[in-house]
Design an enzyme around this catalytic site. Structure first.
Site, PDB file in Angstrom:
ATOM      1  N   GLU A 251       3.804  -6.347   3.880  1.00  0.00           N
ATOM      2  CA  GLU A 251       3.628  -5.835   5.244  1.00  0.00           C
ATOM      3  C   GLU A 251       4.854  -6.194   6.089  1.00  0.00           C
ATOM      4  OE1 GLU A 251       1.415  -4.061   6.959  1.00  0.00           O
ATOM      5  OE2 GLU A 251      -0.161  -3.845   5.433  1.00  0.00           O
TER       6      GLU A 251
ATOM      7  N   ASP B  33      -0.063   4.429   1.192  1.00  0.00           N
ATOM      8  CA  ASP B  33      -0.295   5.436   2.239  1.00  0.00           C
ATOM      9  C   ASP B  33       0.413   5.064   3.539  1.00  0.00           C
ATOM     10  OD1 ASP B  33      -2.084   3.240   2.432  1.00  0.00           O
ATOM     11  OD2 ASP B  33      -3.449   4.403   3.689  1.00  0.00           O
TER      12      ASP B  33
ATOM     13  N   GLU C 250      -4.972   2.142   2.740  1.00  0.00           N
ATOM     14  CA  GLU C 250      -4.994   0.968   3.617  1.00  0.00           C
ATOM     15  C   GLU C 250      -5.125   1.374   5.075  1.00  0.00           C
ATOM     16  OE1 GLU C 250      -3.335  -2.424   6.047  1.00  0.00           O
ATOM     17  OE2 GLU C 250      -2.637  -0.354   5.982  1.00  0.00           O
ATOM     18  N   GLU C 251      -4.651   2.590   5.392  1.00  0.00           N
ATOM     19  CA  GLU C 251      -4.563   2.987   6.800  1.00  0.00           C
ATOM     20  C   GLU C 251      -5.820   3.697   7.307  1.00  0.00           C
ATOM     21  OE1 GLU C 251      -2.363   1.822   8.578  1.00  0.00           O
ATOM     22  OE2 GLU C 251      -0.426   1.708   7.582  1.00  0.00           O
TER      23      GLU C 251
ATOM     24  N   ASP D 228       6.316   0.724   7.701  1.00  0.00           N
ATOM     25  CA  ASP D 228       4.945   0.411   7.224  1.00  0.00           C
ATOM     26  C   ASP D 228       4.512   1.449   6.193  1.00  0.00           C
ATOM     27  OD1 ASP D 228       2.395  -0.641   6.994  1.00  0.00           O
ATOM     28  OD2 ASP D 228       1.701   0.136   8.898  1.00  0.00           O
TER      29      ASP D 228
ATOM     30  N   HIS E  94       3.188   2.287  12.852  1.00  0.00           N
ATOM     31  CA  HIS E  94       2.314   3.322  13.434  1.00  0.00           C
ATOM     32  C   HIS E  94       2.958   4.031  14.616  1.00  0.00           C
ATOM     33  CE1 HIS E  94      -1.515   1.157  11.748  1.00  0.00           C
ATOM     34  NE2 HIS E  94      -0.526   1.176  10.900  1.00  0.00           N
TER      35      HIS E  94
ATOM     36  N   HIS F 201       0.841  -1.211   0.000  1.00  0.00           N
ATOM     37  CA  HIS F 201       0.000   0.000   0.000  1.00  0.00           C
ATOM     38  C   HIS F 201       0.869   1.251   0.000  1.00  0.00           C
ATOM     39  CE1 HIS F 201       0.508   0.781   4.360  1.00  0.00           C
ATOM     40  NE2 HIS F 201       0.319  -0.512   4.556  1.00  0.00           N
TER      41      HIS F 201
END
Lengths: 357, 357
Positions: free
Chosen positions: B159, B74, B130-131, B100, B333, B72
């Site tokens: 991932e 984002d 995705e987030e 990430d 994150h 992904h």
């Protein structure tokens, strides 16, 4: 009168949202205080003084005894219950303030205007900002700055008490009980500690709480310890690292604020407990001669006051005080607030009789 | 690249505040997708297609096997960790997305650009959103509208998984567990029922929860049941009539969503339980030939994936999939997000070897 601002619960000094108190004073109670001042200034038997939006009107006959009769001018916010309406057939007045406490204010105004030769000197007090944060309370401000204006042998607060005497009042305090933990992703929760889960024990203790019901001057009080708010959480996939349970303790007037706080700290031993708010109770003082005489004059029946009221402020000034006003206290702050007209008439008649016979 | 919008936690489909997803797509991933599209369009060995801000680039050599490699575009919002910086001495790349999953994206871009004659046909997928809330997920949109674009014998999601294979993923669901009571003034609390006190039993059960750790295809999963939010309260002097505990259940991939929901409902039997969110897990599928071959090629070590990832979307399409990307998932994150450069190089080298040898 003008529409009061919406947005606060205004419950016993707890401002939750809405316009600042300054707006209330400037925009709304200003007009009420103006009207009361104008009305009472017309009577030669009264000395009228004004402080902010509070009005103090006194007879000055040099009598050996002085009684203070007080009521607040504000209400909680409009809640679809304004203007008021009179159900003539049922003898019920409905609407905002009917119970808490425009009816009591009406009784005071009528007495002030018509009792030009009472058997005791009387101080009539109308004050602002009772329904918002305690720091703005008009009676509190007078008590702090000019306690002589409130001096007397006995005080009567026109808080709703079913047109009967409710003596003393319970104290109130609030604490935040805090649990902590350690954040972690919920997919790997064994790496953290869940603070909300830790609050289980705090709530368990509250469920086990057994209220005291002490009897003071023949009146049975009833304490209460209740969670009023709970909050915790960071995100939907994170173990929360903090949970706060806000607890309100209502304590009988045989405990001081310090004793009440000590009880709560002991009750939640092992937890982070922070005091956020506190107000003392008031002992009923029914053994004092002025109180005895008043109770005898109005019929002899007395009940305890469970809620906190400004009688505690008179009590702190050394002036014995009781609640005695029209309306059911359970209806205060409710949309369906109402008062039997008979309560209003009875309060007026009994006070008039006591102050003239 | 451009600064992503601030204000959401963006955790697995949970939009909490900040600008609308439209803004993300229009303002930020638009530029990223443009850059990826321009870069890949330069290569004759790739067929490049674009859907919204997702890019699909494929070799079309007519080989008997096809592998999908996806990442992904984002990230979660900037958190004082942009731009990134390379600690050359320590071999660590620090900054937003390092883990990430910009490093994974970089591996895909390098492979796409340089593998002009792979031993399997390859579909490279770069997708947006995705987030944030699952409904906006670019891979989810492709899976729903044009599943043929994602067709393959095996899929690899970049991932973060410490440059090793993490197979399957756990499912996740959220419920609100609600207690109710009856409002009353706290000064007369015996007239009401405190809903927050009633939540004690909900939290007690959570404390007693004993997680399952089932072994599936030789991998030990680890379930978790956690309160993630709690809320209740009306005013500082009112018994609350509602309390809500929001609970997140992470379940091993041997349970379906329906089975997981049934477990939670049974666990909170006697309470009002409302499902608010649900996503299935994905079985590791390590018994499938394509998965076996990949695992053997990259060294044989496999761990379970505890968090939910988009491998579940491939699984739902019938495409066995694993997570295989640089970086530690525990750092995803987080402000201190970082990745060892060696992880990036190892992932690229192992994929290149598997796709060419």
């Amino acid at each position: 009168m003008s529409r009061p601002p919406e947005g606060y619960l205004g419950a016993e000094g707890r401002l939750t949202s809405g316009p600042a108190p300054e707006l209330v004073e400037a925009g709304y109670e200003l007009e009420l205080a103006d009207a009361v001042e104008r009305a009472l200034a017309a009577y030669d038997h009264l000395v009228v003084e004004r402080r902010g939006n509070s009005i103090v009107a006194r007879t000055d006959l040099g009598l050996p005894e002085r009684v203070v009769i007080a009521g607040h001018l504000d209400t909680v916010p409009v809640n679809g219950n304004f203007p008021s309406r009179l159900d003539e057939a049922g003898g019920i007045l409905h609407g905002l303030g009917a119970c808490d406490m425009k009816s009591g204010d009406a009784v005071i105004l009528k007495l002030a205007a018509t009792l030009d030769a009472p058997n005791r000197d009387v101080t009539y007090v109308f004050y602002d900002a009772e329904e918002i944060e305690a720091v703005h309370n008009g009676l509190g401000k007078l008590a702090a700055s000019e306690p002589d204006l409130l001096a007397g042998d006995f005080a009567i607060l026109m808080e709703p008490s079913n047109a009967g005497v409710e003596a003393g009042c319970q104290g109130t305090l609030r604490v935040e009980v805090r649990t902590t933990g350690e954040r972690a992703h919920t997919a790997r929760s064994w790496r953290g500690v869940n603070a909300i889960h830790r609050a289980a024990e705090v709530l368990r203790r509250l469920n086990e709480y057994d209220p005291r019901t002490p009897v003071i001057d023949g009146l049975e009080y009833h304490e209460g310890l209740n969670a009023v708010f709970v909050r915790g959480g960071v995100a939907g996939n994170v173990l929360p690292d903090e949970c706060v349970v806000e607890v309100n303790f209502r304590f009988a007037p045989d405990r001081s604020e310090a004793e009440a706080e000590a009880f709560v700290r002991e009750f939640f031993a092992g937890y982070d407990v922070r005091l956020t708010d506190s107000a003392p109770g008031a002992l009923p003082g029914l053994d004092l001669p002025a109180a005895k005489a008043f109770v005898a004059a109005v019929g002899g029946e007395v009940n305890p006051k469970f809620g906190w009221t400004d009688v505690a402020r008179f009590s702190a000034l050394g002036v014995p005080a009781v609640n005695f006003g029209p309306g059911d206290p359970v209806l205060a702050h409710k949309q369906e607030e109402h008062v039997p007209v008979e309560h209003i008439e009875r309060c007026e008649a009994q006070l008039r009789s006591w102050l003239t016979s």
